[in-house]
Design a protein around this motif. Structure first.
Motif, short mmCIF file in Angstrom:
data_model
loop_
_atom_site.label_atom_id
_atom_site.label_comp_id
_atom_site.label_asym_id
_atom_site.label_seq_id
_atom_site.Cartn_x
_atom_site.Cartn_y
_atom_site.Cartn_z
N ASP A 16 0.84 -1.21 0.00
CA ASP A 16 0.00 0.00 0.00
C ASP A 16 0.87 1.25 0.00
O ASP A 16 0.56 2.24 -0.69
CB ASP A 16 -0.93 0.01 1.22
N ALA A 17 1.96 1.22 0.77
CA ALA A 17 2.85 2.38 0.84
C ALA A 17 3.53 2.62 -0.51
O ALA A 17 3.69 3.77 -0.94
CB ALA A 17 3.90 2.17 1.93
N ILE A 18 3.91 1.55 -1.19
CA ILE A 18 4.51 1.69 -2.52
C ILE A 18 3.51 2.34 -3.48
O ILE A 18 3.86 3.24 -4.25
CB ILE A 18 4.96 0.32 -3.05
N GLY A 19 2.25 1.88 -3.42
CA GLY A 19 1.23 2.42 -4.32
C GLY A 19 0.97 3.90 -4.12
O GLY A 19 0.52 4.59 -5.04
N LYS A 20 1.26 4.40 -2.92
CA LYS A 20 1.03 5.82 -2.61
C LYS A 20 2.29 6.66 -2.81
O LYS A 20 2.22 7.89 -2.71
CB LYS A 20 0.55 5.95 -1.16
N ASN A 21 3.40 6.02 -3.09
CA ASN A 21 4.67 6.73 -3.21
C ASN A 21 4.92 7.08 -4.67
O ASN A 21 5.54 6.33 -5.41
CB ASN A 21 5.80 5.86 -2.65
N ARG A 22 4.44 8.22 -5.09
CA ARG A 22 4.55 8.64 -6.48
C ARG A 22 6.00 8.77 -6.92
O ARG A 22 6.36 8.42 -8.05
CB ARG A 22 3.82 9.98 -6.66
N GLU A 23 6.85 9.27 -6.02
CA GLU A 23 8.26 9.44 -6.37
C GLU A 23 8.91 8.09 -6.69
O GLU A 23 9.64 7.97 -7.68
CB GLU A 23 9.00 10.10 -5.21
N PHE A 24 8.60 7.08 -5.88
CA PHE A 24 9.17 5.75 -6.11
C PHE A 24 8.65 5.15 -7.42
O PHE A 24 9.42 4.58 -8.20
CB PHE A 24 8.84 4.83 -4.93
N LEU A 25 7.34 5.27 -7.67
CA LEU A 25 6.77 4.72 -8.89
C LEU A 25 7.28 5.44 -10.13
O LEU A 25 7.51 4.82 -11.17
CB LEU A 25 5.25 4.77 -8.83
N ASP A 26 7.47 6.76 -10.02
CA ASP A 26 8.05 7.50 -11.14
C ASP A 26 9.48 7.04 -11.42
O ASP A 26 9.91 6.94 -12.57
CB ASP A 26 8.03 9.00 -10.85
N LEU A 27 10.20 6.77 -10.34
CA LEU A 27 11.57 6.27 -10.49
C LEU A 27 11.56 4.90 -11.16
O LEU A 27 12.40 4.61 -12.03
CB LEU A 27 12.24 6.17 -9.12
N ALA A 28 10.59 4.05 -10.79
CA ALA A 28 10.46 2.73 -11.42
C ALA A 28 10.15 2.87 -12.90
O ALA A 28 10.68 2.14 -13.74
CB ALA A 28 9.37 1.92 -10.71
N ASN A 29 9.28 3.83 -13.25
CA ASN A 29 8.96 4.08 -14.66
C ASN A 29 10.20 4.54 -15.42
O ASN A 29 10.42 4.14 -16.57
CB ASN A 29 7.85 5.12 -14.77
N LEU A 30 10.98 5.41 -14.80
CA LEU A 30 12.21 5.88 -15.44
C LEU A 30 13.17 4.73 -15.65
O LEU A 30 13.81 4.61 -16.71
CB LEU A 30 12.87 6.97 -14.58
N MET A 31 13.26 3.86 -14.66
CA MET A 31 14.10 2.68 -14.79
C MET A 31 13.65 1.82 -15.96
O MET A 31 14.47 1.30 -16.74
CB MET A 31 14.07 1.87 -13.49
N MET A 32 12.33 1.67 -16.12
CA MET A 32 11.83 0.88 -17.23
C MET A 32 12.16 1.52 -18.57
O MET A 32 12.45 0.82 -19.55
CB MET A 32 10.32 0.68 -17.09
N GLU A 33 12.12 2.83 -18.64
CA GLU A 33 12.50 3.52 -19.87
C GLU A 33 13.95 3.22 -20.23
O GLU A 33 14.27 2.94 -21.39
CB GLU A 33 12.29 5.03 -19.72
N LYS A 34 14.82 3.26 -19.22
CA LYS A 34 16.23 2.96 -19.46
C LYS A 34 16.42 1.49 -19.83
O LYS A 34 17.24 1.15 -20.69
CB LYS A 34 17.06 3.31 -18.22
N CYS A 35 15.65 0.61 -19.17
CA CYS A 35 15.74 -0.82 -19.47
C CYS A 35 15.36 -1.10 -20.91
O CYS A 35 16.02 -1.89 -21.61
CB CYS A 35 14.81 -1.61 -18.54
#
Length: 270
Positions: A16-35
């Motif tokens: 639940d905390a991960i789902g509310k952490n926009r900064e973390f999810l944005d970072l994950a999206n950025l990581m996926m772009e690089k991947c």
């Protein structure tokens, strides 16, 4: 709560905390772009066959199959066959665990649990490698377009004898093709099971990420999912079991792995 319940509650709180952490999810999206730019997802294999998935999504596949225990997994898109082997291996583990629990001797080839793969072009070397794999007895393949009349007729015929069905859509990634696949394959999904639409991340990638492909932002699996769920809400659809078809985003699964090629693509039938 007992210790097991306490641990499970703690995990739910973490997710639940991960789902509310926009900064973390944005970072994950950025990581996926690089991947994606580095073709990172091409670097892995499962039991000897290349699997074009990031490890987090492979782990999600394991969790879904173990939780649902389907007797048929339908996959559009085969490539090198690693995903078919992954699904087959988890089904085989379920067979083994059930045999141990029942105190019986496992006959691997007697199990009704199967994986059905569909691809418009199963290249001979990939077909040969899949058919030579020790888990080939759990795998069937159909060559042809996943949305062709003869192919979907064959799929429906094979699905008719199964009660728990899971679907993974991972072939042509254009909006129209995925939308057509959803119309044809989502009704086959049993209640409590999943229809996963892979590569929804295309919507969030740079416009020039796929210069040699017919898909991109605005025309991809994510836009097809949005369109299809809108149709379900406004028009309704009926599953192959004759009951109303309702699919919800499984955000718990999505948030727990955080990094995924399919944000907004884990659809669970309820």
């Amino acid at each position: 709560m007992n210790p097991t319940e306490e641990f499970e509650s703690s995990v739910r709180s973490n997710i639940d905390a991960i789902g509310k952490n926009r900064e973390f999810l944005d970072l994950a999206n950025l990581m996926m772009e690089k991947c994606a730019a580095l073709q990172y997802m091409y670097n892995f294999s499962w039991l000897g066959r290349p699997i074009i998935q990031i490890p987090q999504d492979s782990y999600a596949i394991q969790e879904m199959i173990w939780a649902v225990k389907p007797d048929l997994v339908i996959e559009t898109g085969i490539a090198h066959g690693g995903s078919l082997v992954l699904s087959a291996s988890i089904l085989a583990m379920i067979d083994y665990c059930e045999a141990v629990a029942a105190g019986t001797v496992l006959d691997p080839k007697a199990s009704q649990r199967k994986v059905l793969g569909i691809d418009i072009d199963i290249r001979p070397h990939n077909r040969a490698a899949i058919e030579a794999h020790p888990l080939s007895h759990k795998i069937e393949m159909i060559e042809g377009s996943s949305v062709a009349d003869d192919v979907i007729a064959a799929v429906r015929e094979k699905a008719a004898g199964h009660k728990k069905i899971m679907v993974f859509l991972d072939s042509n990634h254009t909006h129209q093709h995925v939308l057509d696949e959803l119309e044809l394959y989502a009704p086959l999904v049993s209640k409590g099971s999943y229809c996963v639409v892979w590569d929804t991340l295309i919507e969030d990638m740079p416009a020039d990420m796929y210069p040699d492909r017919p898909w991109g932002p605005g025309d991809n699996p994510r836009t097809a999912v949005i369109d299809y769920l809108k149709r379900l809400q406004e028009e309704g659809r009926t599953g192959a079991d004759g009951e109303a078809l309702q699919l919800n985003y499984d955000l718990q699964l999505e948030h727990k792995i955080a990094m995924t090629v399919s944000r907004g693509g884990f659809l669970k039938r309820v």
